[in-house]
Motif scaffolding. Structure first.
Motif, mmCIF file in Angstrom:
data_model
loop_
_atom_site.group_PDB
_atom_site.id
_atom_site.type_symbol
_atom_site.label_atom_id
_atom_site.label_comp_id
_atom_site.label_asym_id
_atom_site.label_seq_id
_atom_site.Cartn_x
_atom_site.Cartn_y
_atom_site.Cartn_z
ATOM 1 N N VAL A 1 0.835 -1.208 0.000
ATOM 2 C CA VAL A 1 0.000 0.000 0.000
ATOM 3 C C VAL A 1 0.869 1.257 0.000
ATOM 4 O O VAL A 1 0.606 2.226 -0.725
ATOM 5 N N SER A 2 1.935 1.237 0.781
ATOM 6 C CA SER A 2 2.848 2.376 0.818
ATOM 7 C C SER A 2 3.501 2.607 -0.546
ATOM 8 O O SER A 2 3.648 3.748 -1.005
ATOM 9 N N GLY A 3 3.885 1.497 -1.203
ATOM 10 C CA GLY A 3 4.482 1.611 -2.528
ATOM 11 C C GLY A 3 3.533 2.215 -3.539
ATOM 12 O O GLY A 3 3.914 3.069 -4.347
ATOM 13 N N LEU A 4 2.256 1.788 -3.483
ATOM 14 C CA LEU A 4 1.255 2.349 -4.400
ATOM 15 C C LEU A 4 0.966 3.811 -4.080
ATOM 16 O O LEU A 4 0.759 4.629 -4.987
ATOM 17 N N ASP A 5 0.946 4.144 -2.781
ATOM 18 C CA ASP A 5 0.743 5.548 -2.384
ATOM 19 C C ASP A 5 1.851 6.438 -2.946
ATOM 20 O O ASP A 5 1.592 7.522 -3.475
ATOM 21 N N ASN A 6 3.080 5.984 -2.816
ATOM 22 C CA ASN A 6 4.199 6.777 -3.324
ATOM 23 C C ASN A 6 4.163 6.892 -4.847
ATOM 24 O O ASN A 6 4.493 7.943 -5.415
ATOM 25 N N LEU A 7 3.726 5.814 -5.490
ATOM 26 C CA LEU A 7 3.639 5.831 -6.944
ATOM 27 C C LEU A 7 2.596 6.844 -7.425
ATOM 28 O O LEU A 7 2.853 7.628 -8.347
ATOM 29 N N CYS A 8 1.440 6.838 -6.786
ATOM 30 C CA CYS A 8 0.402 7.786 -7.213
ATOM 31 C C CYS A 8 0.772 9.218 -6.819
ATOM 32 O O CYS A 8 0.443 10.169 -7.532
ATOM 33 N N SER A 9 1.496 9.390 -5.722
ATOM 34 C CA SER A 9 1.980 10.723 -5.354
ATOM 35 C C SER A 9 2.918 11.268 -6.422
ATOM 36 O O SER A 9 2.871 12.459 -6.781
ATOM 37 N N ALA A 10 3.780 10.396 -6.956
ATOM 38 C CA ALA A 10 4.702 10.809 -8.017
ATOM 39 C C ALA A 10 3.936 11.263 -9.258
ATOM 40 O O ALA A 10 4.259 12.290 -9.871
ATOM 41 N N VAL A 11 2.904 10.504 -9.618
ATOM 42 C CA VAL A 11 2.112 10.851 -10.797
ATOM 43 C C VAL A 11 1.393 12.180 -10.595
ATOM 44 O O VAL A 11 1.336 13.016 -11.506
ATOM 45 N N ILE A 12 0.861 12.406 -9.401
ATOM 46 C CA ILE A 12 0.152 13.660 -9.123
ATOM 47 C C ILE A 12 1.115 14.846 -9.157
ATOM 48 O O ILE A 12 0.824 15.884 -9.758
ATOM 49 N N HIS A 13 2.277 14.695 -8.522
ATOM 50 C CA HIS A 13 3.286 15.766 -8.573
ATOM 51 C C HIS A 13 3.639 16.102 -10.019
ATOM 52 O O HIS A 13 3.719 17.263 -10.408
ATOM 53 N N TRP A 14 3.835 15.061 -10.782
ATOM 54 C CA TRP A 14 4.326 15.202 -12.143
ATOM 55 C C TRP A 14 3.240 15.696 -13.091
ATOM 56 O O TRP A 14 3.419 16.670 -13.832
#
Length: 550
Positions: free
Chosen positions: A525-538
């Motif tokens: 879950v943490s890995g997916l959270d970080n992945l979606c955070s990266a997409v949102i930032h980008w």
């Protein structure tokens, strides 16, 4: 020679001011015209002919062939421009740079240079000093300051050379023939590192009656050859494409220069008859333009073959490292550097997704017939290689980001850089989260317990579906006003998984460590959270940057 009749220091100061003015002008234009140059480069260099025309036009406007060279190298490295079209732009830049000599010949020797330079200097210095926080006004001040220094340096060179017009015996040089003037043009230009300054010196000498038209023409040829030293020095220690472009510049200028040198008298006479120019200064700059135009006409039909020949050189200088774009782009051109950086983040995104998919699917280790022990011993090594490649990418990109931060960035560019930094950081965090539990995921694949199999299946299916959603979101051209609440959805799913797991334990205890299952669920879950955070930032950085620009 009577030392008092020639103010050497005034001449040296004039040369220095002219070159410094060109440098300031280049710095201001780089700040002001970066995006316009990039857009024009992308739109008007679709073929070699348009690349030549664009190179000539933009160099004539920007008054800096070195700036154009820097931009071309940056776009070449970023993949925006092919080597063939880069060659075309450089051919055109050789023609466009002759505009400097036209300005000097028509204004510098026809008007009071002091009256031209003082308004530029006065307004430019005031804008530069008192509007330091206003980037646009500061750059305009720097632009005016550059022009003012150029004209003042021109005046210093012209007046100091006029003092020795009747003192210098050129017969000593002429006694060695035209070749001596060619060598002088090459050597002096190579030493002062500016063909524009050399052209001014030649025009000043002609204006003072020190040299004739034919001798000035030969010196111009030497200056065109000598300027290749500047590009060559700039290519030392550079990338393969940078060296290839420098070699292209060298071969073009030397071949064209030698070709014209052997027919210089005929070309000068033809120019005088064809254009009926009586002013020797105008005749000289006309010759300079025709000389470079002739080179383009001769080389243009052979550009494809020329490109193929260049690609055979400097293979050992191909950039090392895992990055594909930023290693070819200088941080000195922030607008281009940021675009290359964004492409590099896309590479990290793709590698991170590939790494996560391989963790769940087993990658090469899932081949039929491979024993369980070989799977355990073989696959983690490959997965760790993938992870270390992501980390290596992070290291290279981070160093580049630090170098880019040292440049003068607009608020818009700073915002974009910050968003890309956050995207990179969270992408790597995502890979690390999955890496930390990939051995547990491997173990879960081989468990026979119904509860462990169920957890593994739920996590895998949810992860694969989530990655599809992120990839689709990345393809959107229009960014929604509000970013999706993926982290909230993941939090809800985490609670459901935990509730299901403990409900399962009430029915049937399992031997597999519960703490390990809890940790795997948490890390996924943490890995997916970080992945979606990266997409949102980008993905949302572009919208934020547009809002700032407004």
């Amino acid at each position: 020679m009577d030392q008092e009749s020639f103010d050497f220091w005034k001449f040296l100061a004039g040369t220095g001011m002219f070159m410094w003015g060109m440098h300031q002008l280049e710095s201001a234009i780089r700040e002001m015209a970066g995006k316009a140059f990039r857009n024009g480069m992308q739109r008007f260099t679709s073929n070699t002919l348009s690349a030549v025309l664009f190179g000539a036009l933009v160099t004539a406007v920007l008054q800096s062939s070195s700036l154009v060279t820097l931009m071309v190298l940056a776009f070449l490295g970023a993949g925006v421009l092919s080597l063939r079209n880069a060659i075309g732009v450089m051919l055109g830049a050789n023609l466009g740079t002759t505009m400097t000599s036209w300005i000097v010949a028509t204004l510098g020797f026809k008007m009071s240079v002091e009256s031209i330079s003082t308004p530029f200097l006065g307004i430019g210095i005031l804008l530069y000093l008192f509007f330091e926080s206003r980037i646009k006004l500061r750059n305009i001040g720097l632009l005016l300051l550059g022009f003012g220094l150029m004209f003042l340096g021109l005046d210093f060179m012209k007046t100091s050379i006029e003092q020795i017009a009747y003192q210098l015996d050129l017969q000593k040089i002429a006694a060695f023939g035209n070749f001596a003037f060619l060598v002088v043009g090459i050597v002096v230009t190579a030493l002062i590192q500016s063909s524009s300054a050399m052209v001014v010196i030649i025009l000043s000498a002609m204006s003072a009656g020190m040299i004739g038209l034919h001798q000035g023409a030969i010196l111009i040829i030497g200056a065109n050859i000598g300027t290749t030293v500047t590009v060559g020095i700039g290519a030392l220690g550079g990338t393969a494409d940078k060296k290839r472009l420098a070699l292209s510049h060298f071969v073009f200028n030397v071949a064209t220069g030698l070709l014209v040198f052997f027919f210089v008298d005929e070309l000068v006479d033809f120019s005088m008859r064809a254009f009926s120019v009586e002013d020797p200064l105008i005749e000289l700059v006309m010759f300079n333009t025709l000389f470079n135009l002739l080179g383009i006409v001769v080389f243009f039909p052979f550009v494809p073959q020329y490109e193929n020949w260049l690609k055979k050189w400097f293979a050992e200088s191909e950039p090392k490292g895992f990055t594909q774009f930023i290693k070819n782009v200088s941080p000195k051109v922030p607008d281009v550097a940021l675009n290359a950086l964004e492409k590099e983040i896309q590479l990290v995104f793709d590698r991170t997704l590939n790494f996560i998919i391989n963790v769940w699917d087993g990658g090469d280790a899932s081949q039929d017939g491979m024993s369980i022990w070989r799977k355990i011993l073989y696959k983690p090594v490959n997965l760790m290689d993938e992870y270390h490649q992501i980390k290596s990418l992070e290291d290279e990109i981070t160093k580049y980001q630090i170098a880019l931060q040292e440049e003068s960035l607009s608020v818009e560019d700073s915002t974009k850089l910050t968003a890309l930094q956050l995207a990179l950081r969270t992408l790597v965090y995502s890979a690390k989260d999955i890496k930390d539990v990939m051995h547990n995921i491997r173990d879960m694949e081989d468990e026979e317990d119904r509860a462990v199999i169920a957890v593994h299946g739920k996590l895998r299916n949810y992860t694969m579906d989530f990655l599809d959603v992120l990839e689709d979101y990345m393809k959107l051209e229009k960014v929604p006003e509000k970013a999706p609440d993926w982290i909230g959805e993941n939090a809800k799913q985490y609670k459901v998984w935990m509730a299901d797991l403990y409900q399962e334990l009430k029915v049937q205890p399992i031997e597999y460590p519960i703490s390990t299952l809890n940790n795997v669920i948490k890390q996924v879950v943490s890995g997916l959270d970080n992945l979606c955070s990266a997409v949102i930032h980008w993905k949302h950085l572009k919208k934020d940057v547009i809002d700032i620009g407004r």
